[in-house]
Design a protein around this motif. Structure first.
Motif, PDB file in Angstrom:
ATOM      1  N   ASP A  97      46.357  50.961  34.628  1.00  0.00           N
ATOM      2  CA  ASP A  97      45.163  50.373  33.836  1.00  0.00           C
ATOM      3  C   ASP A  97      45.508  48.733  33.568  1.00  0.00           C
ATOM      4  N   TYR A  98      44.554  48.224  33.382  1.00  0.00           N
ATOM      5  CA  TYR A  98      44.231  46.726  33.314  1.00  0.00           C
ATOM      6  C   TYR A  98      43.581  46.254  32.202  1.00  0.00           C
ATOM      7  N   GLU A  99      43.838  45.195  31.605  1.00  0.00           N
ATOM      8  CA  GLU A  99      43.077  44.732  30.431  1.00  0.00           C
ATOM      9  C   GLU A  99      41.615  43.976  30.938  1.00  0.00           C
ATOM     10  N   LEU A 100      40.510  44.715  30.216  1.00  0.00           N
ATOM     11  CA  LEU A 100      39.224  44.051  30.742  1.00  0.00           C
ATOM     12  C   LEU A 100      38.695  43.372  29.892  1.00  0.00           C
ATOM     13  N   GLY A 103      37.241  40.458  30.988  1.00  0.00           N
ATOM     14  CA  GLY A 103      36.208  40.501  32.146  1.00  0.00           C
ATOM     15  C   GLY A 103      36.927  41.201  33.566  1.00  0.00           C
ATOM     16  N   TRP A 104      36.037  41.436  34.554  1.00  0.00           N
ATOM     17  CA  TRP A 104      36.616  42.284  35.726  1.00  0.00           C
ATOM     18  C   TRP A 104      37.408  41.375  36.649  1.00  0.00           C
ATOM     19  N   ALA A 107      41.224  40.962  35.837  1.00  0.00           N
ATOM     20  CA  ALA A 107      41.818  42.002  36.232  1.00  0.00           C
ATOM     21  C   ALA A 107      42.078  42.535  37.569  1.00  0.00           C
ATOM     22  N   TRP A 111      45.665  43.146  39.657  1.00  0.00           N
ATOM     23  CA  TRP A 111      45.547  44.416  40.691  1.00  0.00           C
ATOM     24  C   TRP A 111      46.001  43.818  41.915  1.00  0.00           C
ATOM     25  N   ARG A 148      37.425  51.636  38.396  1.00  0.00           N
ATOM     26  CA  ARG A 148      37.348  51.381  37.032  1.00  0.00           C
ATOM     27  C   ARG A 148      37.231  49.797  36.356  1.00  0.00           C
ATOM     28  N   ILE A 149      37.810  48.926  37.205  1.00  0.00           N
ATOM     29  CA  ILE A 149      37.922  47.500  36.759  1.00  0.00           C
ATOM     30  C   ILE A 149      36.258  47.073  37.145  1.00  0.00           C
ATOM     31  N   THR A 153      30.176  46.518  36.360  1.00  0.00           N
ATOM     32  CA  THR A 153      29.674  45.234  37.203  1.00  0.00           C
ATOM     33  C   THR A 153      28.212  45.604  37.723  1.00  0.00           C
TER      34      THR A 153
END
Length: 264
Positions: A97-100, A103-104, A107, A111, A148-149, A153
């Motif tokens: 899980d990455y903070e969005l 924006g992508w 993140a 990753w 998911r990231i 888009t």
């Protein structure tokens, strides 16, 4: 040395990867307590991390556990299945899980950096060919995380697939260069500084007109600032700088695709 995943029995391998293994077969006295698939995978990781893929064998793993190789086969059929399990376990270290909020792009950058670091912690992973994926929960989970990231888009599926594949292979490729840089001196017995010094001296003698023959290379080297030295030394610092630069350029391309009206 290239290792192809999925060489073991498909049913047994996938059952182990997805943690639905057959119950271990036992003799009259049963196996000694404390041995399990997870313990064997952990020992395999320790062997490969310390000594490389070439040192990995069921015997070496058994010795680390204080058991014979035969005792391991009750739980893991062989080295082929063990490599699959180890590869998937290593990828389980990646966050899912990455903070969005920003924006992508931030993140996805994080990753990629996480995957790069994971590959350097376990450089033997880079010898596991991507021609046949392991198809374990952690490997597929890593792909799911990237999707998911990028989910918001609007990239169409064909382009999205290409972006994910390109990112994955780019990170692995740059990690391979960094891992090779780390290993070169010990594998050859020649320190990096000595190797470069000897060859640059020879190049200066054998090609005194180097600057005339290769003017763009000469201009590039003279105009580029030297990368900051990092824990792995100058050459690894150069590789890391190339990784960051290449990743930024790659994500520039993704950003362009995202903002185009046709998504192409």
């Amino acid at each position: 040395m290239v290792v192809f995943a999925g060489q073991g029995d498909a049913r047994r391998s996938m059952s182990l990867l997805w943690r639905a293994p057959d119950r271990p077969r036992t003799g009259r006295s049963g196996p000694k307590p404390g041995l399990s698939v997870d313990a064997i995978v952990t020992a395999g990781l320790a062997v490969a991390d310390a000594e490389g893929m070439g040192a990995l064998s069921m015997r070496a793993v058994g010795e680390r556990l204080g058991r014979t190789a035969m005792a391991l086969y009750t739980y893991v059929p062989g080295k082929a299945e063990l490599v699959d399990l180890m590869h998937d376990r290593a990828l389980a270290e990646l966050p899912t899980d990455y903070e969005l909020a920003a924006g992508w792009r931030p993140a996805l950058t994080t990753w990629a950096e996480d995957l790069f670091a994971c590959c350097l912690r376990h450089p033997w992973m880079l010898q596991v060919s991507q021609a046949r994926p392991v198809l374990g929960p952690s490997e597929l989970g890593a792909m799911e995380t990237v999707l998911r990231i990028l989910h918001g888009t609007g990239l169409e599926p064909r382009l999205l697939r290409g972006v994910v594949s390109t990112l994955w292979q780019f990170v692995r490729g740059m990690a391979q260069v960094a891992a090779d840089t780390r290993a070169a001196a010990s594998a050859t017995g020649v320190p990096d500084e000595e190797w470069w010094s000897a060859r640059s001296t020879q190049l200066a003698e054998l090609a005194p007109d180097f600057a005339d023959r290769f003017p763009l290379l000469t201009a590039l080297e003279s105009g580029a600032a030297a990368p900051a030295a990092e824990d792995g030394g100058y050459l690894e610092g150069q590789t890391r700088e190339s990784f960051r630069t290449g990743l930024a350029v790659l994500l520039d391309g993704v950003e362009t695709a995202v903002t185009r009206p046709d998504g192409r």
